[in-house]
Design a protein around this motif. Structure first.
Motif: not given
Length: 525
Positions: A9, A16, A161-163, A187
């Motif tokens: 990221a 993200p 940090r994680d979509e 997302r």
């Protein structure tokens, strides 16, 4: 050829996806323009952005990494929570305001909510909901306590940090059984919001009226979609037809959404009269009848039919209108608009699967189960892996809805699998019968369900709500159907009165079925 490694990221070519980033952009590009109207209060996008970041700063130390629940009608508080809670680095749990204290307590316990933000109009139910909890959440009351909290907070924005990390937990409305916690990811909501912008034509000149509950599928992702377009949010705590018609005229409303029952309320309100401009309406939750679509069209509403579930971030399919249909007869256009359509622009193509697991032919007749997958599908059910496996046994989410595929590729809902009536070995689609009854000039709303019958096993019964001042008899409704459908499809019983509904306007057919099974063939009270 080996796949390139996923960039971390914050690198040049990867960031993200998160729907809350739309507010950053709106504030930067349209900061001085009106973002939110809530009664006599108005905030610009700069002010809205600051309030949401301050809410995040206040919530982050209180939440301690656990979800934040919000119990509020369609006010600025729930709208701000749609951005402030994710910016606090925790999932949002928007709670249905019409649930009982016991049901709310169950959601707070199951979601492990650390904080409960609630509106003062819901003080009593909030008090009762937290009373029996062994670890009650920290409570924040909207109004002066909420405003003091924001004023003293440091603006914060924690980015995912994680979509595909958890954005929100949405509890199903309970029309089909025990509510489950549907997990949304950043997302999916980002992309779904983008699809709603594209399909409804939102723009900086749009004015969006909140007739759809924000707690329902996070308002079909419209809190983020309207913001992505830098349009204006007009809050509406309660859908009252007179107030909706007032706001349509005084605020210059261009967009709204709601279940077909909302359309019916507006179309038949005493204040209803043709608008000077077109208002775009998105409807879903049940197939709108051609009759109500025709009436809305005459009043100046351009209605688009959407289809989806809580598990699909709201609308996964859209009746994508083709310009070559514009010249067709009004009745034909209304029937085309009532179809569920095709996958929205960020969805995978919908499938209709037969009992053998294969796609049914696109003949407009062969019935199968509507099945979906793609970026706008849930991560799964919170703390319920078995239910998640059952819902998507082969990587395709089984909706429980039965439909057909027309030769042009458009899907049309026939019924929920449980709502098909099997009478004397013949299948009767309740939706088909409902659409005929809805064409009766005295009918406002209708639901058709199966009731037990000694001879035929089960037969159709129609529960009908009439227009104010209108009259109709049981025999008249039955004959109206018999003149238009096969005689065996006509209801054997007609019960007049108000229909039971969920908070999102869906008619609760299971309530009607339960009454019938219990022998409660009486007027709906």
């Amino acid at each position: 050829m080996t796949e390139p490694a996923k960039p971390p990221a914050g690198t040049l070519s990867f960031e993200p996806l998160t729907p809350v980033s739309y507010l950053d952009r709106a504030a930067a590009a349209h900061g001085e323009r009106t973002a939110v109207v809530d009664g006599d209060r108005r905030w610009s996008y700069t002010e809205f952005h600051d309030r949401c970041r301050r809410l995040a700063g206040a919530l982050a130390p209180l939440a301690r990494g656990r979800p934040v629940a919000v119990l509020a009608p369609n006010t600025h508080v729930l709208l701000e929570a749609s951005f402030g809670v994710p910016w606090a680095g925790v999932p949002l749990v928007a709670v249905n305001t019409r649930l009982s204290a016991r049901e709310i307590a169950s959601i707070l316990r199951h979601s492990e909510a650390s904080v409960l933000v609630h509106d003062p109009v819901l003080d009593d139910v909030a008090d009762a909901a937290v009373a029996g909890l062994p670890e009650p959440p920290h409570r924040i009351r909207a109004g002066e306590p909420y405003e003091r909290l924001l004023a003293g907070a440091t603006p914060t924005a924690i980015r995912p940090r994680d979509e595909r990390s958890l954005l929100s937990i949405n509890y199903t409305s309970g029309t089909t059984g025990r509510p489950k916690g549907v997990m949304y990811h950043h997302r999916g909501a980002y992309l779904q919001a983008l699809a709603m912008v594209g399909h409804t034509g939102l723009s900086p000149s749009a004015v969006h009226l909140w007739t759809l509950p924000m707690f329902h599928c996070n308002g079909w992702c419209f809190p983020w979609a309207v913001t992505a377009a830098a349009a204006t949010h007009v809050c509406l705590p309660k859908v009252e037809p007179a107030e909706v018609w007032r706001l349509l005229r005084t605020e210059g409303v261009t967009h709204l959404e709601g279940a077909p029952t909302v359309l019916s309320m507006l179309a038949h309100a005493p204040e209803a009269s043709p608008l000077a401009r077109t208002v775009k309406v998105a409807t879903g939750g049940a197939p709108p009848t051609p009759a109500i679509l025709r009436r809305m069209g005459r009043l100046g509403f351009d209605v688009t039919h959407l289809y989806g579930l809580t598990e699909t971030f709201g609308p996964a399919m859209i009746c994508d209108w083709r310009p070559e249909w514009d010249g067709l007869d009004e009745q034909v256009r209304a029937r085309l608009k009532a179809r569920q359509g095709v996958g929205n622009m960020i969805s995978c193509a919908a499938r209709v699967i037969g009992p053998d697991g294969r796609d049914v032919p696109a003949d407009g007749t062969t019935v199968g189960e509507i099945s979906l997958r793609g970026n706008n599908l849930m991560l799964g059910y919170f703390k319920d892996e078995e239910a998640t496996r059952q819902a998507a046994p082969d990587g395709w989410f089984r909706t429980g809805d039965l439909g057909v595929v027309h030769p042009d590729g458009y899907v049309e809902l026939r019924d929920r699998s449980k709502d098909v009536i099997i009478s004397g070995g013949e299948n009767i689609a309740s939706v088909e019968v409902e659409q005929v009854i809805a064409d009766h000039p005295a009918v406002s709303e209708v639901a058709v369900v199966a009731v037990p019958d000694e001879r035929w096993g089960e037969v159709p019964a129609a529960y009908v709500s009439l227009l104010d001042g209108a009259e109709a008899t049981e025999a008249e409704i039955i004959e109206f159907v018999r003149a238009r459908l096969a005689r065996f499809k006509a209801p054997r019983h007609v019960v007049f009165g108000q229909l039971p509904k969920t908070s999102t306007g869906k008619i609760q057919k299971f309530v009607l079925r339960d009454r019938a099974r219990a022998g409660a063939e009486r007027r709906i009270r």
